[in-house]
Structure formats: C-alpha cells, structure tokens
Design an enzyme around this catalytic site. Structure first.
Site, PDB file in Angstrom:
ATOM      1  N   TYR A  67      17.693   9.712  38.418  1.00 55.14           N
ATOM      2  CA  TYR A  67      17.497   9.010  37.248  1.00 55.14           C
ATOM      3  C   TYR A  67      16.292   8.214  37.324  1.00 55.14           C
ATOM      4  O   TYR A  67      15.588   7.568  36.468  1.00 55.14           O
ATOM      5  CB  TYR A  67      18.500   8.022  36.910  1.00 55.14           C
ATOM      6  CG  TYR A  67      19.722   8.675  36.255  1.00 55.14           C
ATOM      7  CD1 TYR A  67      20.618   9.438  37.340  1.00 55.14           C
ATOM      8  CD2 TYR A  67      20.466   8.468  35.409  1.00 55.14           C
ATOM      9  CE1 TYR A  67      21.768  10.108  36.616  1.00 55.14           C
ATOM     10  CE2 TYR A  67      21.591   9.055  34.691  1.00 55.14           C
ATOM     11  CZ  TYR A  67      22.211   9.817  35.508  1.00 55.14           C
ATOM     12  OH  TYR A  67      23.021  10.588  35.210  1.00 55.14           O
TER      13      TYR A  67
ATOM     14  N   LYS B 177      27.474  14.358  48.627  1.00 54.65           N
ATOM     15  CA  LYS B 177      27.392  15.849  48.958  1.00 54.65           C
ATOM     16  C   LYS B 177      26.280  15.959  50.137  1.00 54.65           C
ATOM     17  O   LYS B 177      25.290  16.832  50.015  1.00 54.65           O
ATOM     18  CB  LYS B 177      26.811  16.458  47.542  1.00 54.65           C
ATOM     19  CG  LYS B 177      26.938  17.957  47.687  1.00 54.65           C
ATOM     20  CD  LYS B 177      28.166  18.632  47.237  1.00 54.65           C
ATOM     21  CE  LYS B 177      28.140  20.018  47.483  1.00 54.65           C
ATOM     22  NZ  LYS B 177      29.648  20.689  47.619  1.00 54.65           N
TER      23      LYS B 177
END
Ligand code: NAI
Length: 339
Positions: free
Chosen positions: A128, A175
C-alpha cells in the site's frame, strides 16, 4: 455535577452509501447522551469538485486539531485516477494499526455462532505504499515495503492490545516461504516481540492456509497479526463469517490520533436506495465512544443495537431483513429510548 464534555470530531461522510450510514450513526450517537461538535468535510471526488483538492487542507487541519475522526467510505478509482483517500489519511496521520474486531450479533443465523476474533492489520506499509512503475512496456514493478520499525510496532500493538483485553493467543499470518525477506522480517519482528509477552501464546500460519482454516474452524484463532494487504483481504473474509460487510467495524489507530471507519467500501450497487446497513459504522463509532472515555454511551448504543438484532423485526436486507436504513436506525433509537 460537572458539565458534560463536548467532543470535537472530524466527520467525513464519504460517498456511495457513506452519507446514508454516517447520518444514521450521527443520529444514534447524539441520542446516547455523549456530546459532539462535528466538523464535516467532503473527501475524494466530491471534494475535488468543490475545492479542487481530493483532501481539502481544512480537513487535514481539522484532524490535526481534533485527533479523532469518524469516516464513511470513499470510492477509489480502479486502475488509475487519484490515490486512495483512505490510504493517504492513514499514512498522513501515521495510523499504523488497523483494529477490526469480528463478533456475532444476536439473532443472526450465520455459519458459526460465537465467533470472537480480532484482526490487527499493519496499516501504512506493504503493497500500500503505492510504489509502482512500468519498467518497460508490458512489465510493471510494484514494490512492497516492510520495515523492522513498522513490523515491530504493529506486533507490539497487537500484544499490548491482547494483554489489555484478556486475549490469549496471537497468530502472525505470512507468506515467508515465498517472500522470504519481507515476510521473513515481519515474522522475525513478531517473534522478538512475542518473547516480551510470555503470558500470550504465539503461533504462525501461512496466509493461504489461514483462509481455509478460518472458513473451516474460526475458533482455533483469537487475534490475527497481519501485514497490510493480507489484513485487508482477511478482514472481508472474517466479516463474511459473522454476517457480511454490513456488520464489521474498524479503527485506524496511531499514537494519539484515530480515524474510525467500517471495513466496507462505498457499495455503489446499493447507494442512495436507503438499504445500506449502518451497523458496521455504528460499531466503529462505539469503538470511538470507548476511546473518548464515553463507556456509558458506548454500552447504551451497543445494548440497543443488540436488542434490535435479537428482536429481528427491523433488520436490513443484507442480513435477511426487509427494513431500510431509516427504519433500522429508528428501531435502534427506539430501543435506546427504552433502555
Ligand atoms: P464494498 O465493501 O463497497 O461492497 C462489497 C459488497 O458488500 C457490495 O455488494 C455491497 O453492496 C455490500 N455492502 C458493503 N457495505 C454494505 C452495507 N453497509 N450494507 C449492506 N451491504 C453492504 O466493496 P467494493 O464494491 O469492492 O468497493 C466499492 C468502493 O469502495 C471502491 O471504490 C473501493 O475502493 C472503496 N472502498 C473504500 C473503503 C473505505 O473507504 N474505507 C474500504 C473498501 C473499499
């Protein structure tokens, strides 16, 4: 008796369903007994039409002064156009923690009764940061920024929140098998902070597995600590566990500044039809009342909301009822008057 404090709050109605749900929530807040002075501002495309700026300087100044805002959703153009107002405000006021409690309301027939989860989403970093560029035609790079400082402070926020609110377990969601450096750093910071809080259990799960686990058995989780993008996605998934986006509240929190807003967006498909559910924004506003030390007003609004849900007579369509925004709001006000 001392005069009741008037809270100056910046109010951003937003667009789409924003003005409808914001108006509903302001009516309910004003009936709680807490006192407000609203400083109202447009943002996004509407503000641009009026002021020639997507975020007017006066809006920034208002939040700077008041340090608290209640915000409706603002539409962000897809694949071009201006930068997200939400992301810009979070960055500008360094609102690094996005807190999203996920709980069932009474009377709703959802997949699982008794869900009680807290999502802690890092709110200023990750994908972002908005660093994207075209390297050569047909090849685009999008940069994900994860810092030790940002990861440590969101992890510390999550553990401190858990300690203060009696929560038992935090899972860092990642992840790091693929994004070894960025998610690896996020995890390392979370582990270090976890060592400072021996009373709170700590675990780690991969993001893809977590999505499946949440759908199969949400009760195995308590508090989830996530990077920005994972937190955004998992918030909507969790909203779905308890009845949908019409219900899920949120708070963007910094050191001494906060913007309260629902998880949902501007819902253009239902805007202007008096069908939007104001519950998510109302529950965000209840979080705001608690932050403003208005516990009695917060309890009053929460009790009225739960009464309306338990009675099931004035629920909005998204949760299986037939009432519009106005009728639902009237029912909450009536329940509050009877408290
Ligand atoms: P959305 O959250 O606006 O809507 C998704 C679905 O949920 C729609 O079917 C909508 O009707 C329903 N829904 C959402 N809120 C509801 C409510 N209160 N009551 C009843 N039904 C509700 O997501 P979408 O369509 O992906 O995004 C629309 C716009 O909102 C986009 O421009 C997006 O960028 C923006 N957005 C803004 C946010 C913010 O201001 N914080 C957050 C998320 C999206």
């Amino acid at each position: 008796m001392a005069e009741k404090k008037t809270h100056k709050v910046t109010l951003i109605p937003g667009d789409g369903i924003g003005p409808e749900v914001t108006q509903a929530v302001v009516r309910i807040l004003e009936a709680t007994g807490a006192k407000f002075e609203w400083e109202r501002f447009a943002a996004g495309a509407e503000a641009f039409e009026i002021h020639g700026e997507y975020i007017p300087a006066a809006l920034y100044e208002s939040i700077e002064r008041n340090r608290v805002a209640l915000k409706g959703p603002v539409t962000t153009p897809i694949g071009g156009g201006f930068k997200s107002i939400n992301v810009t405000l979070r960055k500008k006021f360094d609102l690094f923690a996005n807190l999203r409690p996920i709980r069932n309301l009474p009377g709703l027939d959802t997949k699982y009764p008794g869900v009680d989860l807290v999502i802690v989403r890092e709110n200023t970093e990750g994908e972002y940061v908005g660093l994207e560029h075209e390297v050569v035609p047909g090849v685009v790079e999008s940069i994900k920024v994860i810092t030790e400082k940002g990861s440590t402070r969101i992890a510390r926020f999550a553990f401190e929140y858990a300690r203060k609110h009696g929560r038992k377990k935090i899972h860092a969601i990642h992840k790091a098998n693929i994004m070894k450096l960025s998610d690896g750093l996020f995890l390392r910071c979370a582990r270090q902070v976890a060592e400072e809080f021996p009373g709170i259990a700590y675990g780690e799960h991969l993001i893809d597995n977590t999505c499946m686990q949440l759908v199969m058995n949400p009760f195995q989780y308590d508090t989830l600590l996530l990077e920005n993008l994972y937190g955004d996605i998992v918030s909507d998934l969790c909203a779905g566990l308890v009845g949908g986006l019409g219900l899920a509240p949120g708070a963007n929190l910094g050191v001494d500044c906060a913007i309260f807003e629902a998880v949902h967006g501007s819902a253009p498909d239902i805007a202007g039809k008096d069908v939007a559910n104001p519950t998510a924004l109302l529950q965000s506003a209840i979080l705001m009342l608690r932050r403003l030390d208005e516990a009695a007003a917060a309890d009053k609004a929460q009790k009225a909301l739960e009464t309306v849900y338990a009675e099931r007579k004035s629920l909005t369509r998204d949760v299986g009822g037939t009432a519009g925004t106005t009728q639902f709001t009237g029912a909450v006000l009536a329940a509050m008057a009877q408290n």
